[in-house]
Design a protein around this motif. Structure first.
Motif, PDB file in Angstrom:
ATOM      1  N   ASP A  76       1.634  23.374   7.544  1.00  0.00           N
ATOM      2  CA  ASP A  76       1.502  23.867   8.914  1.00  0.00           C
ATOM      3  C   ASP A  76       0.795  22.854   9.808  1.00  0.00           C
ATOM      4  O   ASP A  76       1.154  22.688  10.972  1.00  0.00           O
ATOM      5  CB  ASP A  76       0.734  25.193   8.922  1.00  0.00           C
ATOM      6  N   ASP A  77      -0.222  22.184   9.270  1.00  0.00           N
ATOM      7  CA  ASP A  77      -0.956  21.166  10.023  1.00  0.00           C
ATOM      8  C   ASP A  77      -0.681  19.806   9.382  1.00  0.00           C
ATOM      9  O   ASP A  77      -1.407  19.359   8.482  1.00  0.00           O
ATOM     10  CB  ASP A  77      -2.455  21.481  10.001  1.00  0.00           C
ATOM     11  N   VAL A  78       0.374  19.168   9.830  1.00  0.00           N
ATOM     12  CA  VAL A  78       0.811  17.914   9.206  1.00  0.00           C
ATOM     13  C   VAL A  78      -0.224  16.793   9.347  1.00  0.00           C
ATOM     14  O   VAL A  78      -0.521  16.108   8.366  1.00  0.00           O
ATOM     15  CB  VAL A  78       2.178  17.478   9.774  1.00  0.00           C
ATOM     16  N   PRO A  79      -0.796  16.551  10.535  1.00  0.00           N
ATOM     17  CA  PRO A  79      -1.796  15.478  10.629  1.00  0.00           C
ATOM     18  C   PRO A  79      -2.963  15.669   9.661  1.00  0.00           C
ATOM     19  O   PRO A  79      -3.402  14.715   9.012  1.00  0.00           O
ATOM     20  CB  PRO A  79      -2.253  15.549  12.092  1.00  0.00           C
ATOM     21  N   ALA A  80      -3.460  16.908   9.546  1.00  0.00           N
ATOM     22  CA  ALA A  80      -4.588  17.165   8.645  1.00  0.00           C
ATOM     23  C   ALA A  80      -4.177  16.968   7.190  1.00  0.00           C
ATOM     24  O   ALA A  80      -4.941  16.402   6.394  1.00  0.00           O
ATOM     25  CB  ALA A  80      -5.127  18.579   8.853  1.00  0.00           C
ATOM     26  N   GLU A  81      -2.998  17.432   6.835  1.00  0.00           N
ATOM     27  CA  GLU A  81      -2.532  17.279   5.452  1.00  0.00           C
ATOM     28  C   GLU A  81      -2.295  15.809   5.120  1.00  0.00           C
ATOM     29  O   GLU A  81      -2.570  15.357   4.004  1.00  0.00           O
ATOM     30  CB  GLU A  81      -1.260  18.084   5.227  1.00  0.00           C
ATOM     31  N   ALA A  82      -1.797  15.043   6.083  1.00  0.00           N
ATOM     32  CA  ALA A  82      -1.602  13.605   5.860  1.00  0.00           C
ATOM     33  C   ALA A  82      -2.931  12.909   5.633  1.00  0.00           C
ATOM     34  O   ALA A  82      -3.044  12.026   4.767  1.00  0.00           O
ATOM     35  CB  ALA A  82      -0.874  12.987   7.049  1.00  0.00           C
ATOM     36  N   ARG A  89      -5.699  14.326   4.426  1.00  0.00           N
ATOM     37  CA  ARG A  89      -6.179  14.726   3.087  1.00  0.00           C
ATOM     38  C   ARG A  89      -5.447  13.954   1.990  1.00  0.00           C
ATOM     39  O   ARG A  89      -6.060  13.508   1.010  1.00  0.00           O
ATOM     40  CB  ARG A  89      -5.993  16.234   2.895  1.00  0.00           C
ATOM     41  N   THR A  90      -4.145  13.806   2.147  1.00  0.00           N
ATOM     42  CA  THR A  90      -3.358  13.078   1.148  1.00  0.00           C
ATOM     43  C   THR A  90      -3.772  11.612   1.086  1.00  0.00           C
ATOM     44  O   THR A  90      -3.935  11.040   0.004  1.00  0.00           O
ATOM     45  CB  THR A  90      -1.859  13.191   1.473  1.00  0.00           C
ATOM     46  N   ALA A  91      -3.952  11.004   2.265  1.00  0.00           N
ATOM     47  CA  ALA A  91      -4.372   9.599   2.317  1.00  0.00           C
ATOM     48  C   ALA A  91      -5.740   9.407   1.675  1.00  0.00           C
ATOM     49  O   ALA A  91      -5.970   8.417   0.961  1.00  0.00           O
ATOM     50  CB  ALA A  91      -4.394   9.110   3.761  1.00  0.00           C
ATOM     51  N   LYS A  92      -6.643  10.365   1.870  1.00  0.00           N
ATOM     52  CA  LYS A  92      -7.969  10.268   1.268  1.00  0.00           C
ATOM     53  C   LYS A  92      -7.889  10.368  -0.254  1.00  0.00           C
ATOM     54  O   LYS A  92      -8.615   9.664  -0.971  1.00  0.00           O
ATOM     55  CB  LYS A  92      -8.888  11.348   1.834  1.00  0.00           C
ATOM     56  N   ARG A  93      -7.024  11.252  -0.756  1.00  0.00           N
ATOM     57  CA  ARG A  93      -6.871  11.352  -2.214  1.00  0.00           C
ATOM     58  C   ARG A  93      -6.328  10.051  -2.788  1.00  0.00           C
ATOM     59  O   ARG A  93      -6.786   9.579  -3.842  1.00  0.00           O
ATOM     60  CB  ARG A  93      -5.942  12.522  -2.566  1.00  0.00           C
ATOM     61  N   ARG A 122       6.557  12.064   1.966  1.00  0.00           N
ATOM     62  CA  ARG A 122       6.946  12.646   3.245  1.00  0.00           C
ATOM     63  C   ARG A 122       6.398  14.067   3.335  1.00  0.00           C
ATOM     64  O   ARG A 122       6.696  14.906   2.470  1.00  0.00           O
ATOM     65  CB  ARG A 122       8.475  12.648   3.387  1.00  0.00           C
ATOM     66  N   ILE A 123       5.606  14.319   4.377  1.00  0.00           N
ATOM     67  CA  ILE A 123       5.024  15.636   4.633  1.00  0.00           C
ATOM     68  C   ILE A 123       5.534  16.089   5.991  1.00  0.00           C
ATOM     69  O   ILE A 123       5.462  15.343   6.962  1.00  0.00           O
ATOM     70  CB  ILE A 123       3.493  15.577   4.642  1.00  0.00           C
ATOM     71  N   HIS A 136       0.833  -1.199   0.000  1.00  0.00           N
ATOM     72  CA  HIS A 136       0.000   0.000   0.000  1.00  0.00           C
ATOM     73  C   HIS A 136       0.873   1.256   0.000  1.00  0.00           C
ATOM     74  O   HIS A 136       1.968   1.255   0.571  1.00  0.00           O
ATOM     75  CB  HIS A 136      -0.911   0.021   1.226  1.00  0.00           C
ATOM     76  N   PRO A 137       0.420   2.348  -0.595  1.00  0.00           N
ATOM     77  CA  PRO A 137       1.147   3.617  -0.506  1.00  0.00           C
ATOM     78  C   PRO A 137       1.311   4.033   0.954  1.00  0.00           C
ATOM     79  O   PRO A 137       0.409   3.824   1.777  1.00  0.00           O
ATOM     80  CB  PRO A 137       0.243   4.594  -1.259  1.00  0.00           C
ATOM     81  N   THR A 138       2.463   4.621   1.272  1.00  0.00           N
ATOM     82  CA  THR A 138       2.770   5.014   2.634  1.00  0.00           C
ATOM     83  C   THR A 138       3.134   6.493   2.704  1.00  0.00           C
ATOM     84  O   THR A 138       3.770   7.029   1.801  1.00  0.00           O
ATOM     85  CB  THR A 138       3.920   4.182   3.216  1.00  0.00           C
ATOM     86  N   ILE A 139       2.733   7.134   3.791  1.00  0.00           N
ATOM     87  CA  ILE A 139       2.991   8.553   4.007  1.00  0.00           C
ATOM     88  C   ILE A 139       3.660   8.725   5.364  1.00  0.00           C
ATOM     89  O   ILE A 139       3.146   8.242   6.377  1.00  0.00           O
ATOM     90  CB  ILE A 139       1.684   9.372   4.010  1.00  0.00           C
ATOM     91  N   ALA A 140       4.798   9.419   5.404  1.00  0.00           N
ATOM     92  CA  ALA A 140       5.414   9.804   6.672  1.00  0.00           C
ATOM     93  C   ALA A 140       4.916  11.195   7.039  1.00  0.00           C
ATOM     94  O   ALA A 140       5.121  12.147   6.287  1.00  0.00           O
ATOM     95  CB  ALA A 140       6.930   9.783   6.567  1.00  0.00           C
TER      96      ALA A 140
END
Length: 257
Positions: free
Chosen positions: A184-190, A192-196, A122-123, A98-102
């Motif tokens: 600025d808000d890493v958890p929120a951006e992660a 959003r990215t995961a949802k996309r 990585r965000i 699966h795609p992974t995001i740090a």
């Protein structure tokens, strides 16, 4: 308490590196738990994305140096520690289907940076700090870990990071190619990215990752078998769904089949 936690929210899983008393320094038990966690998550066909983050607003401060006198005190121990314990964890992360995001906040150094680099995206927060300052501890980066970093950012950047041993900010990390995005808000951006990512076709995402790993490590042409696997999407329901919904101008619903 030090641990690796798995949190699951629908089709997105989050792996939490937790040892807040030591800025999430990673013990042998935690390295082994990372290997197990990503092996299990990779086999979960219901997932679309995995996010990795640290506890208490830090990513990870590298390996737990306090353990070195017992787990990495001889050549045999050192080889086993790096070629088995750490290597297996990084391999499980980088080869998770699966795609992974740090999602990086605070300290992300040493082994923590290696974990982040094993992820696909990585965000980082503007205040995040990066580096591999092991020259201060008197040892070089292990060969397998050095190779992984070289594939990501190249020889010049790797040598700059290792020879100087500086700890630097997110803007410089982005300039070096270590991270893709500052938020600025890493958890929120992660999220959003995961949802996309999750809205896309999972079979296509997994094949993109698989081919990128294969071609980055082995640039020679694909074998006939690998080529057939790369085009196996043509027999999938998701391919038919994607084309049909494009033509009828409706939103696709991918099943992963």
């Amino acid at each position: 308490m030090s641990e690796i936690r798995i949190e699951k929210n629908d089709v997105v899983a989050t792996v939490v590196i937790s040892n807040p008393r030591k800025l999430n320094a990673i013990s042998v038990a935690m390295w082994n738990a990372l290997t197990h966690a990503f092996t299990v998550l990779s086999q979960d066909e219901s997932l679309r994305c995995v996010v990795v983050r640290g506890d208490d607003h830090n990513f990870a401060a590298g390996a737990d140096v306090e353990e070195f006198s017992t787990v990495r005190n001889t050549m045999a121990q050192g080889i086993r520690y790096h070629t088995e314990t750490i290597a297996q964890a990084l391999h499980a992360i980088s080869h998770c289907q699966h795609p992974t995001i740090a999602a990086i906040e605070g300290i992300c150094v040493g082994g923590g940076l290696e974990i982040a680099c094993a992820c696909d995206l990585r965000i980082a927060a503007p205040s995040a700090r990066f580096g591999i300052p092991i020259n201060r501890l008197g040892f070089p980066l292990a060969p397998g870990e050095l190779q992984h970093l070289l594939q990501l950012v190249g020889k010049a950047v790797v040598l700059e990071i290792l020879l100087e041993g500086r700890v630097f900010d997110a803007a410089e990390a982005k300039d070096k190619g270590l991270i893709q995005r500052v938020a600025d808000d890493v958890p929120a951006e992660a999220v959003r990215t995961a949802k996309r990512i999750a809205q896309g076709a999972p079979l296509a995402a997994r094949m993109n990752k698989r081919l990128a790993n294969r071609l980055a490590a082995q640039p020679e042409p694909l074998t006939d078998q690998e080529l057939r696997e790369a085009f196996s999407f043509l027999a999938s329901q998701d391919y038919r769904e994607g084309v049909q919904t494009f033509l009828t101008k409706r939103k696709p619903v991918f099943s992963g089949k």
